[in-house]
Write an enzyme that holds these catalytic residues in place. Structure first.
Site, PDB file in Angstrom:
ATOM      1  N   ASP A  97      37.501  36.932  43.186  1.00  0.00           N
ATOM      2  CA  ASP A  97      37.283  36.402  44.528  1.00  0.00           C
ATOM      3  C   ASP A  97      37.097  37.580  45.477  1.00  0.00           C
ATOM      4  OD1 ASP A  97      37.037  34.842  46.726  1.00  0.00           O
ATOM      5  OD2 ASP A  97      39.004  33.886  46.573  1.00  0.00           O
ATOM      6  N   ALA A  98      35.851  38.023  45.608  1.00  0.00           N
ATOM      7  CA  ALA A  98      35.535  39.178  46.446  1.00  0.00           C
ATOM      8  C   ALA A  98      34.533  38.827  47.543  1.00  0.00           C
ATOM      9  CB  ALA A  98      34.992  40.320  45.594  1.00  0.00           C
ATOM     10  N   LYS A  99      33.861  37.691  47.400  1.00  0.00           N
ATOM     11  CA  LYS A  99      32.937  37.169  48.425  1.00  0.00           C
ATOM     12  C   LYS A  99      31.946  38.230  48.902  1.00  0.00           C
ATOM     13  CE  LYS A  99      36.165  33.611  49.994  1.00  0.00           C
ATOM     14  NZ  LYS A  99      37.377  34.023  49.250  1.00  0.00           N
ATOM     15  N   ARG A 100      31.339  38.921  47.961  1.00  0.00           N
ATOM     16  CA  ARG A 100      30.394  39.962  48.305  1.00  0.00           C
ATOM     17  C   ARG A 100      29.071  39.367  48.770  1.00  0.00           C
ATOM     18  NH1 ARG A 100      34.723  42.600  48.305  1.00  0.00           N
ATOM     19  NH2 ARG A 100      34.970  44.501  47.087  1.00  0.00           N
ATOM     20  N   THR A 127      32.729  35.482  43.252  1.00  0.00           N
ATOM     21  CA  THR A 127      32.370  34.721  44.451  1.00  0.00           C
ATOM     22  C   THR A 127      31.469  35.576  45.329  1.00  0.00           C
ATOM     23  OG1 THR A 127      34.328  35.424  45.683  1.00  0.00           O
ATOM     24  CG2 THR A 127      34.493  33.362  44.415  1.00  0.00           C
TER      25      THR A 127
END
Length: 281
Positions: A97-100, A127
């Site tokens: 879960d890093a939402k790059r 993510t």
């Protein structure tokens, strides 16, 4: 290095065998304190290792939140690398879960960090944020396909602020969230089990019948537990695609640590509640 079997196929098998529950690994300061740990590298390592030990051999997915490791600098990243390695070795799929989200070579570098097979942080899925345009995700999509990994694209998130972007209406009359779902359906076209490109859709959003959630891929559903949604809500929110939903619980399980048995019991309770909810369909 040869690619893995596609993420979607591996996820479908894991969900069928272990149930669809995803548990977050979120070592934020307040949880470390609740566990009686210091907010330092030793506390971070103890927290993460305990969660992996308790759950990696019984849940389908573990989802470490990269930010809570990054805040400790290089030593925190080292703990994250070890957690990913040990979780995958025990049989859990790891969603980072890093939402790059970025463009061009920068997005390619983010993708290589998490989706290249020989990276120390290689994860089964990542993510990503599409709000520099869905096309900006192309380097991550391409590398995920090459390595057998997957992506979860932010589409309809559970945070209230998300609406100002995700509910904005395009010139064609379709809002941004629906547009992202349509892109994912195109990515997964032709997959016979489960596509590898999923959406993040909040379990707290209520009736989503106006959206076409049938993207032929997984739907990561945060919001269960501390944010107020329950497993019983899932059929009403996701309807006919509920069996492709990966319900995410973090604090609802993690607050029962540091006792391994208590973490396992909490995880098992959520898993059973999800099974009962899904069996109502």
């Amino acid at each position: 290095m040869s690619p893995l079997e596609p993420f979607g196929a591996r996820l479908r098998r894991a969900m069928d065998e272990r149930g669809p529950l995803c548990v977050g690994i979120d070592p934020h300061a307040s949880l470390l304190t609740e566990w009686g740990l210091n907010d330092d590298i030793a506390g971070l390592e103890r927290f993460s290792r305990t969660v992996v030990e308790a759950l990696a051999d019984r849940v389908a997915v573990l989802k470490p939140q990269s930010a809570f490791f990054e805040r400790f600098g290089s030593r925190g990243i080292a703990v994250l690398e070890k957690s990913v390695e040990e979780a995958r070795a025990a049989g859990a799929l790891v969603v980072m879960d890093a939402k790059r989200g970025d463009i061009g070579s920068t997005m390619a570098a983010y993708a290589e960090s998490f989706l290249r097979k020989d990276s120390p942080l290689f994860s089964d899925a990542l993510t990503v944020s599409p709000y520099l345009g869905y096309g900006s995700l192309a380097p991550a999509i391409d590398l995920a396909r090459e390595s057998g990994a997957g992506l979860f694209v932010l589409a309809l998130t559970s945070n209230p602020e998300g609406g100002e972007v995700q509910h904005a209406v395009r010139a064609d009359g379709r809002n941004i969230g629906a547009t992202m779902l349509a892109h994912l359906a195109a990515e997964n076209a032709g997959e016979t089990r489960l596509g590898s490109f999923g959406a993040v859709v909040g379990a707290t959003l209520g009736d989503l019948s106006s959206y076409d959630l049938a993207v032929n891929g997984p739907i990561l559903a945060p919001g269960i537990g501390a944010q107020g949604a329950t497993p019983a809500d899932l059929p009403g929110v996701f309807g006919s695609v509920v069996r492709n939903v990966v319900p995410n619980v973090s604090r609802g399980v993690l607050r029962h640590g540091p006792d391994v048995g208590a973490l396992q019991e909490a995880s098992d309770r959520f898993a059973e509640e999800i099974r009962v909810a899904f069996d109502t369909l």
